[in-house]
Design a protein around this motif. Structure first.
Motif, PDB file in Angstrom:
ATOM      1  N   ARG A 181       5.549  -4.523   3.549  1.00 51.89           N
ATOM      2  CA  ARG A 181       5.028  -5.329   2.435  1.00 51.89           C
ATOM      3  C   ARG A 181       3.544  -5.056   2.181  1.00 51.89           C
ATOM      4  O   ARG A 181       3.060  -5.207   1.074  1.00 51.89           O
ATOM      5  CB  ARG A 181       5.246  -6.807   2.696  1.00 51.89           C
ATOM      6  CG  ARG A 181       6.700  -7.205   2.691  1.00 51.89           C
ATOM      7  CD  ARG A 181       6.844  -8.718   2.890  1.00 51.89           C
ATOM      8  NE  ARG A 181       8.226  -9.083   3.025  1.00 51.89           N
ATOM      9  CZ  ARG A 181       9.016  -9.399   2.005  1.00 51.89           C
ATOM     10  NH1 ARG A 181       8.542  -9.391   0.784  1.00 51.89           N
ATOM     11  NH2 ARG A 181      10.272  -9.735   2.219  1.00 51.89           N
ATOM     12  N   GLU A 182       2.831  -4.677   3.236  1.00 51.65           N
ATOM     13  CA  GLU A 182       1.391  -4.430   3.097  1.00 51.65           C
ATOM     14  C   GLU A 182       1.083  -3.051   2.514  1.00 51.65           C
ATOM     15  O   GLU A 182      -0.059  -2.763   2.175  1.00 51.65           O
ATOM     16  CB  GLU A 182       0.689  -4.585   4.449  1.00 51.65           C
ATOM     17  CG  GLU A 182       1.011  -3.498   5.466  1.00 51.65           C
ATOM     18  CD  GLU A 182       2.373  -3.595   6.140  1.00 51.65           C
ATOM     19  OE1 GLU A 182       2.774  -2.627   6.792  1.00 51.65           O
ATOM     20  OE2 GLU A 182       3.054  -4.628   6.005  1.00 51.65           O
ATOM     21  N   THR A 183       2.100  -2.199   2.362  1.00 47.92           N
ATOM     22  CA  THR A 183       1.891  -0.856   1.799  1.00 47.92           C
ATOM     23  C   THR A 183       1.627  -0.992   0.306  1.00 47.92           C
ATOM     24  O   THR A 183       2.488  -1.435  -0.451  1.00 47.92           O
ATOM     25  CB  THR A 183       3.121   0.047   2.043  1.00 47.92           C
ATOM     26  OG1 THR A 183       3.399   0.078   3.436  1.00 47.92           O
ATOM     27  CG2 THR A 183       2.866   1.452   1.535  1.00 47.92           C
ATOM     28  N   GLU A 184       0.434  -0.627  -0.108  1.00 49.86           N
ATOM     29  CA  GLU A 184       0.052  -0.766  -1.517  1.00 49.86           C
ATOM     30  C   GLU A 184       0.714   0.303  -2.366  1.00 49.86           C
ATOM     31  O   GLU A 184       1.255   0.032  -3.430  1.00 49.86           O
ATOM     32  CB  GLU A 184      -1.465  -0.664  -1.630  1.00 49.86           C
ATOM     33  CG  GLU A 184      -2.002  -0.953  -2.995  1.00 49.86           C
ATOM     34  CD  GLU A 184      -3.518  -0.918  -3.042  1.00 49.86           C
ATOM     35  OE1 GLU A 184      -4.046  -1.036  -4.149  1.00 49.86           O
ATOM     36  OE2 GLU A 184      -4.168  -0.765  -1.986  1.00 49.86           O
ATOM     37  N   GLN A 240     -11.314   9.248  -1.805  1.00 49.34           N
ATOM     38  CA  GLN A 240     -11.580   9.500  -3.226  1.00 49.34           C
ATOM     39  C   GLN A 240     -10.303   9.426  -4.056  1.00 49.34           C
ATOM     40  O   GLN A 240     -10.306   8.897  -5.170  1.00 49.34           O
ATOM     41  CB  GLN A 240     -12.220  10.877  -3.405  1.00 49.34           C
ATOM     42  CG  GLN A 240     -13.641  10.957  -2.908  1.00 49.34           C
ATOM     43  CD  GLN A 240     -14.150  12.392  -2.903  1.00 49.34           C
ATOM     44  OE1 GLN A 240     -13.415  13.326  -2.579  1.00 49.34           O
ATOM     45  NE2 GLN A 240     -15.410  12.551  -3.266  1.00 49.34           N
ATOM     46  N   ALA A 241      -9.208   9.958  -3.524  1.00 51.29           N
ATOM     47  CA  ALA A 241      -7.935   9.925  -4.248  1.00 51.29           C
ATOM     48  C   ALA A 241      -7.475   8.487  -4.456  1.00 51.29           C
ATOM     49  O   ALA A 241      -7.042   8.112  -5.547  1.00 51.29           O
ATOM     50  CB  ALA A 241      -6.872  10.726  -3.495  1.00 51.29           C
ATOM     51  N   VAL A 242      -7.582   7.664  -3.422  1.00 51.78           N
ATOM     52  CA  VAL A 242      -7.194   6.256  -3.536  1.00 51.78           C
ATOM     53  C   VAL A 242      -8.103   5.536  -4.525  1.00 51.78           C
ATOM     54  O   VAL A 242      -7.639   4.775  -5.375  1.00 51.78           O
ATOM     55  CB  VAL A 242      -7.213   5.570  -2.156  1.00 51.78           C
ATOM     56  CG1 VAL A 242      -7.096   4.053  -2.282  1.00 51.78           C
ATOM     57  CG2 VAL A 242      -6.092   6.127  -1.284  1.00 51.78           C
ATOM     58  N   GLU A 243      -9.409   5.769  -4.445  1.00 53.69           N
ATOM     59  CA  GLU A 243     -10.345   5.125  -5.369  1.00 53.69           C
ATOM     60  C   GLU A 243     -10.095   5.540  -6.813  1.00 53.69           C
ATOM     61  O   GLU A 243     -10.286   4.767  -7.737  1.00 53.69           O
ATOM     62  CB  GLU A 243     -11.785   5.439  -4.964  1.00 53.69           C
ATOM     63  CG  GLU A 243     -12.204   4.729  -3.699  1.00 53.69           C
ATOM     64  CD  GLU A 243     -13.573   5.150  -3.199  1.00 53.69           C
ATOM     65  OE1 GLU A 243     -14.148   6.148  -3.707  1.00 53.69           O
ATOM     66  OE2 GLU A 243     -14.081   4.485  -2.275  1.00 53.69           O
ATOM     67  N   TRP A 244      -9.659   6.779  -7.025  1.00 58.01           N
ATOM     68  CA  TRP A 244      -9.340   7.261  -8.367  1.00 58.01           C
ATOM     69  C   TRP A 244      -8.032   6.650  -8.872  1.00 58.01           C
ATOM     70  O   TRP A 244      -7.923   6.245 -10.017  1.00 58.01           O
ATOM     71  CB  TRP A 244      -9.242   8.793  -8.355  1.00 58.01           C
ATOM     72  CG  TRP A 244      -8.880   9.384  -9.672  1.00 58.01           C
ATOM     73  CD1 TRP A 244      -9.728   9.702 -10.687  1.00 58.01           C
ATOM     74  CD2 TRP A 244      -7.567   9.741 -10.110  1.00 58.01           C
ATOM     75  NE1 TRP A 244      -9.019  10.231 -11.738  1.00 58.01           N
ATOM     76  CE2 TRP A 244      -7.689  10.263 -11.406  1.00 58.01           C
ATOM     77  CE3 TRP A 244      -6.304   9.667  -9.537  1.00 58.01           C
ATOM     78  CZ2 TRP A 244      -6.598  10.711 -12.144  1.00 58.01           C
ATOM     79  CZ3 TRP A 244      -5.214  10.107 -10.262  1.00 58.01           C
ATOM     80  CH2 TRP A 244      -5.361  10.630 -11.550  1.00 58.01           C
ATOM     81  N   LEU A 245      -7.035   6.557  -7.992  1.00 58.09           N
ATOM     82  CA  LEU A 245      -5.702   6.125  -8.394  1.00 58.09           C
ATOM     83  C   LEU A 245      -5.555   4.618  -8.532  1.00 58.09           C
ATOM     84  O   LEU A 245      -4.893   4.142  -9.458  1.00 58.09           O
ATOM     85  CB  LEU A 245      -4.672   6.652  -7.392  1.00 58.09           C
ATOM     86  CG  LEU A 245      -3.212   6.365  -7.693  1.00 58.09           C
ATOM     87  CD1 LEU A 245      -2.814   6.958  -9.044  1.00 58.09           C
ATOM     88  CD2 LEU A 245      -2.332   6.913  -6.586  1.00 58.09           C
ATOM     89  N   ARG A 246      -6.163   3.856  -7.648  1.00 53.51           N
ATOM     90  CA  ARG A 246      -5.957   2.399  -7.622  1.00 53.51           C
ATOM     91  C   ARG A 246      -6.190   1.739  -8.984  1.00 53.51           C
ATOM     92  O   ARG A 246      -5.331   0.975  -9.442  1.00 53.51           O
ATOM     93  CB  ARG A 246      -6.824   1.763  -6.552  1.00 53.51           C
ATOM     94  CG  ARG A 246      -6.537   0.272  -6.392  1.00 53.51           C
ATOM     95  CD  ARG A 246      -7.338  -0.343  -5.268  1.00 53.51           C
ATOM     96  NE  ARG A 246      -6.688  -0.042  -3.994  1.00 53.51           N
ATOM     97  CZ  ARG A 246      -7.321   0.463  -2.941  1.00 53.51           C
ATOM     98  NH1 ARG A 246      -8.600   0.720  -2.996  1.00 53.51           N
ATOM     99  NH2 ARG A 246      -6.664   0.678  -1.820  1.00 53.51           N
TER     100      ARG A 246
END
Length: 89
Positions: free
Chosen positions: A43-46, A63-69
């Motif tokens: 459940r905690e998997t974003e 960087q990939a997460v910050e770009w995608l979120r």
């Protein structure tokens, strides 16, 4: 083994297909051995980001997460708005 590098690509055509084992390039020694990481999804998997090495040459994981979120949040908002429109139609 007979191949050549053209524009930084094996035989001028190294692309994402190598991840699936491009048969045309195997005679030149190219192999498709993936990096595999196993983890539990809960459940905690974003979200899970699957990408080829081209992305990882440009972005770090952070960087990939910050770009995608923010893009995912925007997609969720648009999906919810479209759903509301469809339900009221």
């Amino acid at each position: 083994a007979g191949g050549h590098v053209e524009g930084g690509r094996l035989c001028g055509s190294l692309e994402v297909s190598r991840a699936f084992g491009d048969v045309r390039l195997k005679p030149f020694g190219l192999i498709a051995t993936p990096d595999v990481v196993s983890f539990k999804i809960g459940r905690e998997t974003e979200f899970i980001l699957l990408a080829c090495d081209g992305l990882w040459r440009v972005f770090s994981g952070v960087q990939a997460v910050e770009w995608l979120r923010p893009k995912l949040c925007d997609m969720d908002r648009r999906r919810a708005a479209l759903g509301a429109q469809l339900r009221s139609a």
